[in-house]
Design an enzyme around this catalytic site. Structure first.
Site, PDB file in Angstrom:
ATOM      1  N   TYR A 143       0.823  -1.219   0.000  1.00  0.00           N
ATOM      2  CA  TYR A 143       0.000   0.000   0.000  1.00  0.00           C
ATOM      3  C   TYR A 143       0.855   1.266   0.000  1.00  0.00           C
ATOM      4  O   TYR A 143       0.369   2.347  -0.303  1.00  0.00           O
ATOM      5  CB  TYR A 143      -0.950   0.026   1.202  1.00  0.00           C
ATOM      6  CG  TYR A 143      -2.022  -1.047   1.181  1.00  0.00           C
ATOM      7  CD1 TYR A 143      -2.243  -1.824   0.051  1.00  0.00           C
ATOM      8  CD2 TYR A 143      -2.819  -1.275   2.295  1.00  0.00           C
ATOM      9  CE1 TYR A 143      -3.214  -2.808   0.031  1.00  0.00           C
ATOM     10  CE2 TYR A 143      -3.795  -2.255   2.282  1.00  0.00           C
ATOM     11  CZ  TYR A 143      -3.984  -3.025   1.148  1.00  0.00           C
ATOM     12  OH  TYR A 143      -4.947  -3.998   1.139  1.00  0.00           O
ATOM     13  N   LYS A 193       3.287 -15.661   2.747  1.00  0.00           N
ATOM     14  CA  LYS A 193       3.162 -16.436   1.513  1.00  0.00           C
ATOM     15  C   LYS A 193       4.588 -16.778   1.087  1.00  0.00           C
ATOM     16  O   LYS A 193       5.056 -16.430  -0.011  1.00  0.00           O
ATOM     17  CB  LYS A 193       2.406 -15.583   0.460  1.00  0.00           C
ATOM     18  CG  LYS A 193       2.023 -16.299  -0.801  1.00  0.00           C
ATOM     19  CD  LYS A 193       0.904 -17.305  -0.632  1.00  0.00           C
ATOM     20  CE  LYS A 193       0.629 -18.030  -1.944  1.00  0.00           C
ATOM     21  NZ  LYS A 193      -0.210 -19.237  -1.762  1.00  0.00           N
ATOM     22  N   ASP A 225      -3.267 -18.288   2.388  1.00  0.00           N
ATOM     23  CA  ASP A 225      -4.461 -18.927   1.818  1.00  0.00           C
ATOM     24  C   ASP A 225      -5.040 -19.948   2.792  1.00  0.00           C
ATOM     25  O   ASP A 225      -6.263 -20.039   2.979  1.00  0.00           O
ATOM     26  CB  ASP A 225      -4.154 -19.562   0.442  1.00  0.00           C
ATOM     27  CG  ASP A 225      -2.777 -20.210   0.366  1.00  0.00           C
ATOM     28  OD1 ASP A 225      -2.011 -20.123   1.349  1.00  0.00           O
ATOM     29  OD2 ASP A 225      -2.456 -20.822  -0.671  1.00  0.00           O
ATOM     30  N   ASP A 249      -5.242  -6.561   6.042  1.00  0.00           N
ATOM     31  CA  ASP A 249      -6.443  -5.820   5.647  1.00  0.00           C
ATOM     32  C   ASP A 249      -7.568  -6.809   5.343  1.00  0.00           C
ATOM     33  O   ASP A 249      -8.703  -6.673   5.811  1.00  0.00           O
ATOM     34  CB  ASP A 249      -6.077  -4.991   4.395  1.00  0.00           C
ATOM     35  CG  ASP A 249      -7.167  -4.027   3.992  1.00  0.00           C
ATOM     36  OD1 ASP A 249      -8.144  -3.870   4.748  1.00  0.00           O
ATOM     37  OD2 ASP A 249      -7.044  -3.420   2.911  1.00  0.00           O
ATOM     38  N   ASP A 253     -10.931  -8.241   8.085  1.00  0.00           N
ATOM     39  CA  ASP A 253     -12.360  -8.146   7.768  1.00  0.00           C
ATOM     40  C   ASP A 253     -13.025  -9.519   7.803  1.00  0.00           C
ATOM     41  O   ASP A 253     -14.158  -9.663   8.260  1.00  0.00           O
ATOM     42  CB  ASP A 253     -12.572  -7.499   6.390  1.00  0.00           C
ATOM     43  CG  ASP A 253     -12.618  -5.984   6.498  1.00  0.00           C
ATOM     44  OD1 ASP A 253     -12.300  -5.456   7.588  1.00  0.00           O
ATOM     45  OD2 ASP A 253     -12.961  -5.319   5.503  1.00  0.00           O
TER      46      ASP A 253
END
Ligand code: NAD
Length: 358
Positions: A143, A193, A225, A249, A253
């Protein structure tokens, strides 16, 4: 002891819910013999209306002069993406995080016992309980990396976003996670990852170094994942999850949804020096602003996190969390969490019930 708190009520339901959290903090003060003083700080769409910019000069300094910051929410359709950046509330959110150096975002996802039926998970999974703390790196990664968009000779436009992490950035967020685990159930799951990304391989090597140092904490690596699957399959296995900005992020959620309502979930953002910033995870809910319909619990639980992490008042924080559970156990609900047939109470009444339960 007097604790000085910067209050940023913000927009929409922000002022309604912050008012309830202040009521609860004052009740804590009375019960435990502390005093809390408050400094109102103007930020968000309301600041644009009042002084022309969403992040007025002196906002960060006003916050830095306090021991902690409590934010309601900012934003609303009135100050949309058609407005210049300095008038948009989101600009103020990014600016305050940067100016206060808030690199660690703590998002607890807790299934309150009285609301197990609100979880979208299978009953037997929800029955096992959910009480995890997601620690998200907030100021690095993709980001904030270099981005580019350019024309290729044969494939049309192409765009790139660079994900970069330094050992320093990984180590400081990793330490947060291990320290938190020591205060909780003593387990850290680090999400990456590493089978694909170089940044993840660096992340993992730094975490392994820290895991040796914090040998009293149980440590595991989880691929992102797999983590996304495990959060819906068996979230009870997790205590502290730590991860980089973009993974955090998305996973935060997901973790909040499995607990039922966004009106219940608090958060904290911290740096190395005070003050930390506490806020509910939801937005300004303009659709219900000023109607006495907002659920103040996420903000009240954010104030409980402030008591625990900024003021080190854990008995007081426990008391607030127990009061919330007692009110929910007694069947009181705001409209967003009311089961069919239950007559809901308003924002003010919910705040008053929690104060009385304290
Ligand atoms: P939102 O979280 O404000 O609302 C989503 C839905 O949840 C709405 O139906 C709302 O009524 C409901 N809801 C949210 N909080 C509630 C509460 N405490 N009690 C009962 N119901 C609640 O998200 P949105 O609608 O996408 O965004 C509205 C505005 O908030 C936008 O301007 C957005 O940019 C802003 N926002 C701000 C923050 C922040 O200040 N940190 C975070 C997210 C969104």
């Amino acid at each position: 002891m007097n604790y000085k708190i910067a209050l940023i009520p913000g927009d929409g339901i922000g002022p309604d819910i912050v008012k309830q959290a202040v009521k609860v903090l004052n009740a804590v003060g009375e019960k435990f013999g502390h005093s809390f003083s408050y400094v109102d700080v103007l930020m968000g769409g309301c600041a644009t209306d009042a002084v022309g910019v969403s992040y007025p000069e002196g906002t960060a300094e006003a916050c830095k002069a306090c021991d902690a910051v409590l934010l309601g929410a900012v934003g609303g359709p009135k100050w949309g993406s058609d407005k210049p950046a300095q008038q948009r509330p989101e600009t103020a959110l990014l600016a305050i995080r940067k100016d206060l150096g808030l690199y660690a975002n703590l998002r607890p996802a807790t299934l309150r016992p009285a609301l197990k039926s609100a979880s979208p998970l299978k009953r037997e999974t929800a029955e096992k309980g959910i009480d995890l703390m997601l620690v998200r790196e907030l100021t690095g990664g993709i980001y904030f990396g270099k981005r580019d968009k350019y024309q290729t000779p044969d494939r049309g436009l192409e765009a790139t976003d660079l994900m970069a992490y330094s050992e320093m950035e990984i180590e400081r967020i990793g330490r947060r996670a291990f320290e938190l685990a020591r205060l909780r159930r003593g387990k850290v799951s680090s999400v990456d990852k590493a089978n694909v990304l170089e940044t993840s391989r660096l992340w993992r090597s730094v975490m392994h170094r820290l895991a040796e140092e914090y040998s009293d904490v149980v440590y595991e690596d989880v691929l992102v994942d797999n983590c996304a699957m495990q959060i819906v399959k068996d979230p009870g296995q997790f205590d502290v999850l730590v991860t980089e900005n973009m993974f955090g992020d998305i996973l935060s959620d997901e973790a909040s949804m499995v607990t039922g309502s966004i009106g219940l979930l608090p958060s904290a953002s911290m740096g190395d020096s005070a003050p930390a910033l506490y806020e509910p995870i939801h937005g300004s809910a303009p659709d219900i602003a000023g109607q006495d319909k907002a659920n103040p619990i996420a903000t009240i639980l954010s104030a409980a996190m402030m008591l625990r992490y900024s003021f080190h008042l854990s008995a007081e924080a426990d008391a607030v969390e127990r009061a919330v559970d007692a009110v929910l156990d007694a069947g009181w609900r705001t409209p967003d969490i009311a089961e069919p047939g239950v007559t809901p109470v308003g924002t003010e009444k919910m705040g008053a019930l929690i104060c009385a339960a304290l």
